[in-house]
Design a protein around this motif. Structure first.
Motif, PDB file in Angstrom:
ATOM      1  N   GLU A   1      40.454  49.421  38.094  1.00  0.00           N
ATOM      2  CA  GLU A   1      41.655  48.608  38.264  1.00  0.00           C
ATOM      3  C   GLU A   1      41.485  47.604  39.410  1.00  0.00           C
ATOM      4  OE1 GLU A   1      44.895  51.256  38.819  1.00  0.00           O
ATOM      5  OE2 GLU A   1      44.935  51.944  36.728  1.00  0.00           O
ATOM      6  N   ALA A   2      40.879  48.047  40.509  1.00  0.00           N
ATOM      7  CA  ALA A   2      40.670  47.156  41.645  1.00  0.00           C
ATOM      8  C   ALA A   2      39.726  46.020  41.279  1.00  0.00           C
ATOM      9  CB  ALA A   2      40.134  47.946  42.834  1.00  0.00           C
ATOM     10  N   TYR A   3      38.649  46.348  40.591  1.00  0.00           N
ATOM     11  CA  TYR A   3      37.695  45.319  40.178  1.00  0.00           C
ATOM     12  C   TYR A   3      38.367  44.297  39.259  1.00  0.00           C
ATOM     13  CZ  TYR A   3      33.809  43.128  37.716  1.00  0.00           C
ATOM     14  OH  TYR A   3      32.955  42.210  37.156  1.00  0.00           O
ATOM     15  N   ARG A   4      39.109  44.774  38.276  1.00  0.00           N
ATOM     16  CA  ARG A   4      39.776  43.854  37.340  1.00  0.00           C
ATOM     17  C   ARG A   4      40.864  43.037  38.030  1.00  0.00           C
ATOM     18  NH1 ARG A   4      42.473  46.761  34.244  1.00  0.00           N
ATOM     19  NH2 ARG A   4      41.745  48.889  34.622  1.00  0.00           N
ATOM     20  N   PHE A   5      41.552  43.625  39.006  1.00  0.00           N
ATOM     21  CA  PHE A   5      42.558  42.878  39.762  1.00  0.00           C
ATOM     22  C   PHE A   5      41.917  41.664  40.435  1.00  0.00           C
ATOM     23  CE2 PHE A   5      44.502  41.914  43.855  1.00  0.00           C
ATOM     24  CZ  PHE A   5      45.822  41.706  43.510  1.00  0.00           C
ATOM     25  N   PHE A   6      40.803  41.868  41.105  1.00  0.00           N
ATOM     26  CA  PHE A   6      40.160  40.770  41.820  1.00  0.00           C
ATOM     27  C   PHE A   6      39.577  39.733  40.859  1.00  0.00           C
ATOM     28  CE2 PHE A   6      39.716  44.027  45.342  1.00  0.00           C
ATOM     29  CZ  PHE A   6      40.689  43.448  46.135  1.00  0.00           C
ATOM     30  N   ARG A   7      39.064  40.163  39.724  1.00  0.00           N
ATOM     31  CA  ARG A   7      38.581  39.192  38.740  1.00  0.00           C
ATOM     32  C   ARG A   7      39.721  38.305  38.259  1.00  0.00           C
ATOM     33  NH1 ARG A   7      33.646  39.178  36.097  1.00  0.00           N
ATOM     34  NH2 ARG A   7      34.549  37.213  35.368  1.00  0.00           N
ATOM     35  N   THR A   8      40.882  38.894  38.038  1.00  0.00           N
ATOM     36  CA  THR A   8      42.041  38.126  37.600  1.00  0.00           C
ATOM     37  C   THR A   8      42.486  37.136  38.681  1.00  0.00           C
ATOM     38  OG1 THR A   8      42.816  39.950  36.211  1.00  0.00           O
ATOM     39  CG2 THR A   8      44.440  38.284  36.824  1.00  0.00           C
ATOM     40  N   GLN A   9      42.508  37.573  39.933  1.00  0.00           N
ATOM     41  CA  GLN A   9      42.913  36.689  41.023  1.00  0.00           C
ATOM     42  C   GLN A   9      41.947  35.524  41.193  1.00  0.00           C
ATOM     43  OE1 GLN A   9      45.927  37.115  42.420  1.00  0.00           O
ATOM     44  NE2 GLN A   9      46.052  38.833  40.975  1.00  0.00           N
ATOM     45  N   LEU A  10      40.671  35.775  41.015  1.00  0.00           N
ATOM     46  CA  LEU A  10      39.683  34.694  41.117  1.00  0.00           C
ATOM     47  C   LEU A  10      39.879  33.666  40.009  1.00  0.00           C
ATOM     48  CD1 LEU A  10      36.567  36.872  42.000  1.00  0.00           C
ATOM     49  CD2 LEU A  10      37.685  35.219  43.522  1.00  0.00           C
ATOM     50  N   GLU A  11      40.177  34.131  38.815  1.00  0.00           N
ATOM     51  CA  GLU A  11      40.453  33.213  37.697  1.00  0.00           C
ATOM     52  C   GLU A  11      41.666  32.339  38.011  1.00  0.00           C
ATOM     53  OE1 GLU A  11      38.880  32.685  34.912  1.00  0.00           O
ATOM     54  OE2 GLU A  11      37.519  34.409  34.626  1.00  0.00           O
ATOM     55  N   LYS A  12      42.694  32.949  38.588  1.00  0.00           N
ATOM     56  CA  LYS A  12      43.929  32.213  38.858  1.00  0.00           C
ATOM     57  C   LYS A  12      43.758  31.158  39.939  1.00  0.00           C
ATOM     58  CE  LYS A  12      47.199  35.915  37.622  1.00  0.00           C
ATOM     59  NZ  LYS A  12      48.240  36.848  38.174  1.00  0.00           N
ATOM     60  N   ILE A  13      43.004  31.474  40.970  1.00  0.00           N
ATOM     61  CA  ILE A  13      42.948  30.597  42.136  1.00  0.00           C
ATOM     62  C   ILE A  13      41.840  29.547  42.051  1.00  0.00           C
ATOM     63  CG2 ILE A  13      41.330  31.858  43.638  1.00  0.00           C
ATOM     64  CD1 ILE A  13      43.477  31.464  45.884  1.00  0.00           C
ATOM     65  N   ASP A  14      40.906  29.733  41.157  1.00  0.00           N
ATOM     66  CA  ASP A  14      39.778  28.796  41.070  1.00  0.00           C
ATOM     67  C   ASP A  14      40.262  27.413  40.647  1.00  0.00           C
ATOM     68  OD1 ASP A  14      37.288  27.703  41.067  1.00  0.00           O
ATOM     69  OD2 ASP A  14      36.571  28.749  39.275  1.00  0.00           O
ATOM     70  N   ASP A  15      39.977  26.422  41.466  1.00  0.00           N
ATOM     71  CA  ASP A  15      40.353  25.036  41.198  1.00  0.00           C
ATOM     72  C   ASP A  15      39.144  24.308  40.617  1.00  0.00           C
ATOM     73  OD1 ASP A  15      41.199  22.434  41.114  1.00  0.00           O
ATOM     74  OD2 ASP A  15      41.718  22.293  43.248  1.00  0.00           O
ATOM     75  N   PRO A  16      39.207  23.861  39.366  1.00  0.00           N
ATOM     76  CA  PRO A  16      38.055  23.183  38.763  1.00  0.00           C
ATOM     77  C   PRO A  16      37.614  21.942  39.529  1.00  0.00           C
ATOM     78  CG  PRO A  16      39.707  23.744  37.096  1.00  0.00           C
ATOM     79  CD  PRO A  16      40.331  23.995  38.425  1.00  0.00           C
ATOM     80  N   GLU A  17      38.522  21.351  40.293  1.00  0.00           N
ATOM     81  CA  GLU A  17      38.190  20.134  41.036  1.00  0.00           C
ATOM     82  C   GLU A  17      37.611  20.427  42.419  1.00  0.00           C
ATOM     83  OE1 GLU A  17      41.592  17.637  41.156  1.00  0.00           O
ATOM     84  OE2 GLU A  17      41.730  17.429  38.967  1.00  0.00           O
TER      85      GLU A  17
END
Length: 317
Positions: free
Chosen positions: A160-176
């Motif tokens: 759960e902890a690993y998947r939580f952080f993967r989700t947060q990284l997806e959300k915060i990553d700015d393509p620019e």
């Protein structure tokens, strides 16, 4: 003597080291609330550092003890007396960043660098390969994440902890912004500070563990009593904290074979320890109603040990 110094996660993890979470510690317990609080602190720290301010954020203490048996092979080995929840969480976060950067920027080889610097001892094999060895119940799940096995990110707390952080990284990553994830990584390894407390063999590790139990997820008195018992188990073998567990429980369940004489002696020792604990707790509750067991523990324990040693020497036990 206890030695304390302020350090960073980078200093803790870099180099050929291994941190072993003893059998008496609880399994990994952090849930979404604790993970979210940590993530918010890291993002705030990352933003503060973007303006050129190399600020840091204090995350608590890490209490380390020398292993009962030295391990040959050039690996500095430590038992994690306190702080294992934080250390486990942060290495799972680094594993999530490793895998995310491997997917998004494979040409940079940033994931490989994270893996070799912070998660494994690159040139060691077998038991000494992974830098952090959690308690027995979490080892398979944690190893799956670190080794990038197909079943990583399972349904337990580690997954759960690993998947939580993967989700947060997806959300915060700015393509620019090509450096935003790298900036978060730098804030984690260089900006998170902690106090590393190192004990010596003659220090009372159980007392240190108990006195530090005023922050984080509170332990019950049952947890503290259990920790004391396991701290007093026979200490020998390559992995002294799991040998007893493996031989007396796991192997016994698998084979139902007659135990070895050495194991019988260990079982007798554990039985005496359990009788001692039961006697001490019963005495406290009988003669000190309403007392805190762990507060009254030292006096009654010292008296009980004296009694146990006398009975043992007299062949009563």
């Amino acid at each position: 003597m206890v030695a304390a110094q302020e350090t960073t996660l980078q200093d803790v993890l870099e180099g050929t080291k291994q941190y072993i979470v003893p059998l008496y510690q609880r399994p990994y317990q952090w849930g979404k609330a604790q993970l979210q609080d940590l993530w918010n602190d890291i993002i705030e720290l990352t933003e503060d550092r973007q303006g050129g301010d190399r600020s840091s954020h204090f995350i608590g203490s890490l209490v380390l003890a020398p292993p009962p048996v030295s391990v040959a092979g050039g690996v500095a080995t430590f038992l994690v007396v306190d702080g294992q929840q934080r250390l486990t969480t942060l290495t799972l976060l680094l594993a999530a960043i490793r895998d995310y950067r491997d997917e998004k920027e494979p040409e940079a080889e940033a994931g490989i660098e994270i893996h070799n610097r912070f998660l494994v001892n690159q040139y060691k094999k077998g038991r000494q390969h992974i830098k952090l060895v959690p308690t027995q119940a979490d080892r398979a799940s944690y190893a799956a994440v670190i080794r990038k096995l197909p079943h990583l990110g399972g349904t337990d707390r580690i997954g759960e902890a690993y998947r939580f952080f993967r989700t947060q990284l997806e959300k915060i990553d700015d393509p620019e912004d090509p450096n935003d994830i790298a900036n978060i990584q730098d804030a984690i390894v260089e900006g998170l500070s902690l106090v590393s407390i190192s004990t010596h063999p003659q220090d009372n590790v159980h007392r240190i563990f108990q006195s530090l139990n005023n922050t984080g997820l509170k332990l019950t008195q049952g947890d503290l009593l259990r920790n004391y018992i396991f701290m007093r188990l026979p200490e020998n073998g390559d992995d002294p904290m799991i040998e007893y567990f493996n031989e007396s429980y796991l192997e016994g369940e698998k084979t139902r074979r007659r135990p070895k004489k050495s194991l019988v002696k260990k079982q007798q020792s554990l039985f005496r320890e359990m009788c001692l604990v039961i006697f001490v707790v019963w005495t406290i509750f009988m003669f000190c109603p309403g007392a805190d067991v762990m507060t009254e523990w030292p006096y009654f324990l010292s008296q009980s040990i004296t009694l146990m040693e006398y009975l043992s020497d007299s062949d009563v036990l």
